[in-house]
Design a protein around this motif. Structure first.
Motif, PDB file in Angstrom:
ATOM      1  N   PRO A  33       0.833  -1.207   0.000  1.00  0.00           N
ATOM      2  CA  PRO A  33       0.000   0.000   0.000  1.00  0.00           C
ATOM      3  C   PRO A  33       0.866   1.255   0.000  1.00  0.00           C
ATOM      4  CG  PRO A  33       0.097  -0.914   2.197  1.00  0.00           C
ATOM      5  CD  PRO A  33       0.827  -1.858   1.304  1.00  0.00           C
ATOM      6  N   PRO A  34       0.345   2.355  -0.524  1.00  0.00           N
ATOM      7  CA  PRO A  34       1.123   3.604  -0.507  1.00  0.00           C
ATOM      8  C   PRO A  34       1.248   4.118   0.926  1.00  0.00           C
ATOM      9  CG  PRO A  34      -1.080   4.002  -1.324  1.00  0.00           C
ATOM     10  CD  PRO A  34      -0.942   2.514  -1.159  1.00  0.00           C
ATOM     11  N   LYS A  35       2.350   4.773   1.193  1.00  0.00           N
ATOM     12  CA  LYS A  35       2.580   5.293   2.533  1.00  0.00           C
ATOM     13  C   LYS A  35       1.759   6.559   2.736  1.00  0.00           C
ATOM     14  CE  LYS A  35       7.072   3.307   3.100  1.00  0.00           C
ATOM     15  NZ  LYS A  35       8.351   3.432   3.721  1.00  0.00           N
ATOM     16  N   LEU A  36       1.303   6.716   3.963  1.00  0.00           N
ATOM     17  CA  LEU A  36       0.523   7.904   4.302  1.00  0.00           C
ATOM     18  C   LEU A  36       1.464   9.072   4.566  1.00  0.00           C
ATOM     19  CD1 LEU A  36      -2.090   6.298   6.696  1.00  0.00           C
ATOM     20  CD2 LEU A  36      -2.389   6.922   4.321  1.00  0.00           C
ATOM     21  N   ARG A  37       1.072  10.218   4.099  1.00  0.00           N
ATOM     22  CA  ARG A  37       1.881  11.412   4.308  1.00  0.00           C
ATOM     23  C   ARG A  37       1.117  12.383   5.179  1.00  0.00           C
ATOM     24  NH1 ARG A  37       2.927  11.320  -1.848  1.00  0.00           N
ATOM     25  NH2 ARG A  37       4.666   9.867  -1.936  1.00  0.00           N
ATOM     26  N   VAL A  38       1.816  13.066   6.001  1.00  0.00           N
ATOM     27  CA  VAL A  38       1.208  14.045   6.891  1.00  0.00           C
ATOM     28  C   VAL A  38       1.072  15.351   6.137  1.00  0.00           C
ATOM     29  CG1 VAL A  38       1.447  15.283   9.066  1.00  0.00           C
ATOM     30  CG2 VAL A  38       2.249  12.924   8.879  1.00  0.00           C
TER      31      VAL A  38
END
Length: 137
Positions: free
Chosen positions: A113-118
């Motif tokens: 899955p794509p990484k979550l970005r803040v």
């Protein structure tokens, strides 16, 4: 329509008797008989409607007709004989002690899955102005 008109008469007669017995002590004879007749007529019609609805919408009438036809002729196309393929051999191969579990898992690829970005945090002054605007409204 399912059943016969006999059900209408039986349930109507029961309603007549119950109404007659319950209202006999509180009313005069004529009133008791009239109300008993009304309960007979109402339940006679209600049972007729219930029989009609059960025969029409529930399909109970069609089931009795199909049962009669099945006795007369051979019923073809009514029953479905569905058979699932045997997978016992594959299962036994996997459960054998000499089987290599890595060979079965060779097709497995984990999900990436794509990484979550803040998101960039808003400026505290902008937040304070937004709160002031909302409190004014």
């Amino acid at each position: 329509m399912i059943g016969s008109i006999r059900w209408n008469f039986i349930i109507g007669a029961l309603a007549f008797i119950v109404t007659f017995v319950l209202s006999m002590s509180k009313n005069i004879w004529l009133t008791t008989i009239i109300r008993s007749f009304y309960s007979f007529a109402i339940l006679f019609v209600l049972v007729f409607l219930c029989r009609f609805l059960l025969g029409t919408f529930a399909g109970l009438n069609r089931l009795s007709v199909q049962e009669q036809e099945a006795g007369e002729t051979e019923a073809k196309g009514i029953a479905v004989d569905a058979v699932t393929p045997d997978e016992d051999e594959e299962l036994h191969e996997l459960l054998k002690p000499g089987a290599d579990p890595k060979s079965a898992a060779a097709d497995f690829t984990p999900l990436n899955p794509p990484k979550l970005r803040v998101k960039k945090q808003p400026d505290p002054e902008e937040m304070a102005q937004a709160v002031r605007r909302m409190s004014d409204e």
